[in-house]
Design an enzyme around this catalytic site. Structure first.
Site, PDB file in Angstrom:
ATOM      1  N   ARG A  20     -20.454  32.993 -12.602  1.00 58.95           N
ATOM      2  CA  ARG A  20     -21.513  33.514 -13.516  1.00 58.95           C
ATOM      3  C   ARG A  20     -22.552  33.031 -12.627  1.00 58.95           C
ATOM      4  O   ARG A  20     -22.682  32.397 -11.907  1.00 58.95           O
ATOM      5  CB  ARG A  20     -21.465  32.909 -14.770  1.00 58.95           C
ATOM      6  CG  ARG A  20     -22.523  33.381 -15.636  1.00 58.95           C
ATOM      7  CD  ARG A  20     -22.426  32.471 -17.045  1.00 58.95           C
ATOM      8  NE  ARG A  20     -23.397  33.424 -17.862  1.00 58.95           N
ATOM      9  CZ  ARG A  20     -23.847  33.123 -19.064  1.00 58.95           C
ATOM     10  NH1 ARG A  20     -23.128  32.080 -19.640  1.00 58.95           N
ATOM     11  NH2 ARG A  20     -24.828  33.432 -19.774  1.00 58.95           N
ATOM     12  N   TYR A  59     -19.581  37.562 -14.331  1.00 59.76           N
ATOM     13  CA  TYR A  59     -19.721  37.975 -15.843  1.00 59.76           C
ATOM     14  C   TYR A  59     -20.825  38.780 -16.001  1.00 59.76           C
ATOM     15  O   TYR A  59     -20.580  39.507 -16.905  1.00 59.76           O
ATOM     16  CB  TYR A  59     -20.087  36.319 -16.307  1.00 59.76           C
ATOM     17  CG  TYR A  59     -20.603  36.308 -17.613  1.00 59.76           C
ATOM     18  CD1 TYR A  59     -19.496  36.183 -18.718  1.00 59.76           C
ATOM     19  CD2 TYR A  59     -21.957  36.266 -18.031  1.00 59.76           C
ATOM     20  CE1 TYR A  59     -19.885  36.286 -20.047  1.00 59.76           C
ATOM     21  CE2 TYR A  59     -22.170  36.202 -19.310  1.00 59.76           C
ATOM     22  CZ  TYR A  59     -21.396  36.408 -20.244  1.00 59.76           C
ATOM     23  OH  TYR A  59     -21.941  36.451 -21.655  1.00 59.76           O
ATOM     24  N   SER A 104     -26.891  25.829 -18.651  1.00 60.87           N
ATOM     25  CA  SER A 104     -26.253  25.702 -19.787  1.00 60.87           C
ATOM     26  C   SER A 104     -25.506  24.228 -19.726  1.00 60.87           C
ATOM     27  O   SER A 104     -25.424  23.458 -20.708  1.00 60.87           O
ATOM     28  CB  SER A 104     -25.010  26.653 -20.136  1.00 60.87           C
ATOM     29  OG  SER A 104     -25.557  27.883 -20.216  1.00 60.87           O
ATOM     30  N   THR A 152      -7.202  29.229 -16.618  1.00 59.71           N
ATOM     31  CA  THR A 152      -7.399  27.819 -16.474  1.00 59.71           C
ATOM     32  C   THR A 152      -8.897  27.651 -15.842  1.00 59.71           C
ATOM     33  O   THR A 152      -9.426  28.438 -15.228  1.00 59.71           O
ATOM     34  CB  THR A 152      -6.670  27.117 -15.449  1.00 59.71           C
ATOM     35  OG1 THR A 152      -6.844  25.729 -15.381  1.00 59.71           O
ATOM     36  CG2 THR A 152      -6.377  27.770 -14.128  1.00 59.71           C
ATOM     37  N   HIS A 153      -9.403  26.468 -16.091  1.00 53.92           N
ATOM     38  CA  HIS A 153     -10.840  26.276 -15.364  1.00 53.92           C
ATOM     39  C   HIS A 153     -10.526  25.334 -14.188  1.00 53.92           C
ATOM     40  O   HIS A 153     -11.588  24.905 -13.413  1.00 53.92           O
ATOM     41  CB  HIS A 153     -11.549  25.237 -16.349  1.00 53.92           C
ATOM     42  CG  HIS A 153     -12.324  26.109 -17.346  1.00 53.92           C
ATOM     43  ND1 HIS A 153     -11.643  26.724 -18.525  1.00 53.92           N
ATOM     44  CD2 HIS A 153     -13.248  26.919 -17.591  1.00 53.92           C
ATOM     45  CE1 HIS A 153     -12.579  27.128 -19.371  1.00 53.92           C
ATOM     46  NE2 HIS A 153     -13.361  27.404 -18.555  1.00 53.92           N
TER      47      HIS A 153
END
Length: 137
Positions: free
Chosen positions: A38, A110, A46, A12-13
């Site tokens: 990250r 990440y 991003s 999940t986010h």
């Protein structure tokens, strides 16, 4: 999800104690949590470019599409559909700090996964208490 056999994996986010199941984020609860983070600058750049025009209509100036400082600012409404990213980081930090002493949280990065995926997979295997032969890793 509840009908799936144990152990269950949920990706999940959602983040922090506000959105995750109470029994997962409670120090006396159950389950294990893996948080993948990250590099903050990469994430912000991003988001800034992928989410397009901010709600306040500010498209930037002759130097480009706004500034990272403006995007990170907590006193203006950003274009993030799920709220302020810094609030997510603070919320995840709070949960991981609470769970750190229980051994029920693993924080992965990440960039470390890109550098040596095998090492990070081994960390996950150890954290989850799995027995996976080296040939299947």
């Amino acid at each position: 999800v509840m009908n799936k056999p144990c152990p269950r994996v949920i990706s999940t986010h959602l983040y922090g104690s506000q959105f995750l199941p109470t029994q997962l984020v409670d120090p006396e609860g159950q389950g294990r949590l893996i948080i993948v983070l990250r590099n903050l600058k990469d994430v912000m750049v991003s988001f800034h470019h992928f989410f397009g025009e901010p709600k306040d209509g500010w498209l930037g100036n002759e130097h480009g599409v706004g500034t990272l400082a403006r995007f990170l600012s907590t006193d203006v409404e950003t274009c993030l559909p799920y709220g302020n990213y810094m609030e997510m980081i603070k919320s995840n930090d709070k949960v991981s700090t609470v769970l750190a002493s229980t051994g029920r949280v693993l924080v992965l990065y990440y960039e470390a996964m890109k550098e040596d995926l095998g090492r990070e997979v081994d960390r996950m295997i150890t954290f989850l208490g799995l027995r996976i032969p080296p040939a299947k890793r």
